[in-house]
Design an enzyme around this catalytic site. Structure first.
Site, PDB file in Angstrom:
ATOM      1  N   HIS A   6      -3.436  -5.331   0.833  1.00 35.56           N
ATOM      2  CA  HIS A   6      -2.764  -5.626   2.253  1.00 35.56           C
ATOM      3  C   HIS A   6      -2.651  -7.310   2.519  1.00 35.56           C
ATOM      4  O   HIS A   6      -3.617  -7.677   3.208  1.00 35.56           O
ATOM      5  CB  HIS A   6      -3.386  -5.146   3.291  1.00 35.56           C
ATOM      6  CG  HIS A   6      -3.422  -3.388   3.182  1.00 35.56           C
ATOM      7  ND1 HIS A   6      -2.323  -2.958   4.183  1.00 35.56           N
ATOM      8  CD2 HIS A   6      -4.100  -2.658   2.664  1.00 35.56           C
ATOM      9  CE1 HIS A   6      -2.379  -1.545   3.881  1.00 35.56           C
ATOM     10  NE2 HIS A   6      -3.351  -1.405   3.060  1.00 35.56           N
ATOM     11  N   CYS A  17       0.945  -1.212  -0.023  1.00 38.53           N
ATOM     12  CA  CYS A  17       0.120  -0.127   0.120  1.00 38.53           C
ATOM     13  C   CYS A  17       0.949   1.378  -0.013  1.00 38.53           C
ATOM     14  O   CYS A  17       1.378   1.474  -0.968  1.00 38.53           O
ATOM     15  CB  CYS A  17      -0.929  -0.117   1.213  1.00 38.53           C
ATOM     16  SG  CYS A  17      -2.199   1.149   1.023  1.00 38.53           S
ATOM     17  N   GLU A  40      -0.948  -8.472   4.865  1.00 38.16           N
ATOM     18  CA  GLU A  40      -0.998  -8.701   6.405  1.00 38.16           C
ATOM     19  C   GLU A  40      -2.349  -8.677   7.140  1.00 38.16           C
ATOM     20  O   GLU A  40      -2.444  -9.119   8.224  1.00 38.16           O
ATOM     21  CB  GLU A  40       0.239  -7.652   7.022  1.00 38.16           C
ATOM     22  CG  GLU A  40      -0.741  -6.338   7.173  1.00 38.16           C
ATOM     23  CD  GLU A  40      -0.507  -5.547   5.851  1.00 38.16           C
ATOM     24  OE1 GLU A  40      -0.305  -6.081   4.877  1.00 38.16           O
ATOM     25  OE2 GLU A  40      -0.651  -4.099   5.978  1.00 38.16           O
TER      26      GLU A  40
END
Lengths: 276, 78
Positions: free
Chosen positions: A238, A104, A240
């Site tokens: 994302h 990002c 994660e």
């Protein structure tokens, strides 16, 4: 090298806000992450004990957020600060084959620094691409579907099969990947030849599709790219945030298992334990 | 003191969603005869006199204020 010896530098400055998830993603897989402020690497305004050296780490991760308030352009200030004092260290880090991940805002920083797409060499003097305002002119925040198109160069996706459609959430207002307008076709061909395109936004059938499947209007639906060697990787969504299955929006309706983002971290740890 | 006005605008052909959205909102407010709206960013940079100000500011644009992929910039020294 064992996974427990892999030291990960999760780099932050004011305004980054995804460092905790990034840190945890590496920690849960047994690596040794550390949240490091950029000042600790540049050695400005920090005590001797707080100073860190980039070369002591094996992986560099730039988390998402709104570094320096996204002033000037998303990621531009973080990039300028890194370039001012860390250029040499960064180039050496990448030359050594050590992996760099930007998610990002981290991707925006890599592009503004000239580390991606890095068409010639490791770091270009000026940016060769841009992550511009989404076509919708809005902050697009929701699950997006990605298909891996990389043929094997990228160190971060070896554990992802090409027919897998990964659900990885996006949250950005500037994610429209663009190249110089007069050379877009040539740049795309070169990226394709060098196997630098990693992820594309797709619909549930795996076809390239327009808005809302592609949240930002990116050139050729590209969500993530890597450098020619495949050790520098940036993507807008994302991974994660979907380390566990229960952070998928439809998790109660599907069989249990790892979240779709986990494979990105497993892949790079695989790479680090084998090659470093 | 010298003031350098830096104007950073999108290159021709680069989409300007913010401008388009503003245009739409203005039309919804009842303004007619609008042809287009474009967003531009302006920085006023205050510098000490002396030295090659123009060259310095040009360098600033190239290294931070503009991204050559989508931006054109112009500098006016006031």
């Amino acid at each position: 090298m064992k996974a427990s010896q892999v030291k990960v530098c999760v780099l932050r400055i004011e305004g980054t806000n995804c460092e905790e998830e990034m840190f945890m993603s590496f920690k849960r897989l047994g690596a040794k992450p550390e949240k490091v402020h950029l000042k600790q690497l540049t050695g400005t305004d920090v005590s001797q004990e707080e100073k860190r050296d980039l070369s002591d780490y094996h992986i560099l991760a730039l988390p998402g957020g709104f570094s320096a308030g996204d002033y000037v352009r998303a990621g531009a200030i973080f990039a300028a600060r890194m370039k001012s004092k860390l250029s040499k260290d960064l180039v050496e880090f990448i030359k050594a084959g050590k992996p760099v991940l930007g998610v990002c805002n981290g991707f925006q920083i890599l592009v503004e620094t000239g580390l991606l797409p890095a068409m010639s060499g490791i770091m270009s003097e000026f940016p060769e691409a841009v992550l511009g305002t989404n076509d919708s002119a809005r902050f697009e925040c929701r699950p997006t579907l990605l298909r891996k198109v990389n043929r094997g160069s990228c160190a971060f996706t070896s554990r992802i099969s090409p027919d897998k459609i990964s659900l990885i959430p996006s949250a950005h207002a500037e994610g429209k990947l663009m190249f110089p307008l007069d050379r877009t076709k040539a740049v795309l061909r070169e990226l394709e030849d060098n196997d630098q395109i990693v992820f594309k936004y797709v619909d549930p059938e795996g076809n390239l599709a327009g808005y809302p499947w592609c949240p930002n209007g990116a050139t050729e639906n590209i969500a993530g790219i890597c450098n020619r060697e495949g050790n520098v990787f940036g993507l807008m969504p994302h991974p994660e945030r979907v380390f566990f299955r229960f952070t998928h929006p439809d998790w109660t309706r599907e069989t249990d298992g790892p979240g779709d983002g986990r494979a990105v971290f497993e892949s790079v740890l695989d790479y680090a334990t084998r090659k470093l | 003191m010298v003031v350098a006005e830096v104007r950073v605008e999108l290159k021709k052909g680069v989409a300007d969603p913010e401008g388009k959205n503003t245009l739409k909102a203005l039309e919804l407010l009842g303004f007619d005869g609008l042809k287009d709206v474009k967003t531009v960013k302006v920085f006023d940079i205050y510098l000490e006199d002396g030295g090659d100000v123009e060259k310095k500011v040009d360098e600033m644009c190239r290294r931070l204020l503009a991204n050559p992929v989508i931006h054109n910039y112009s500098v006016k020294i006031k």
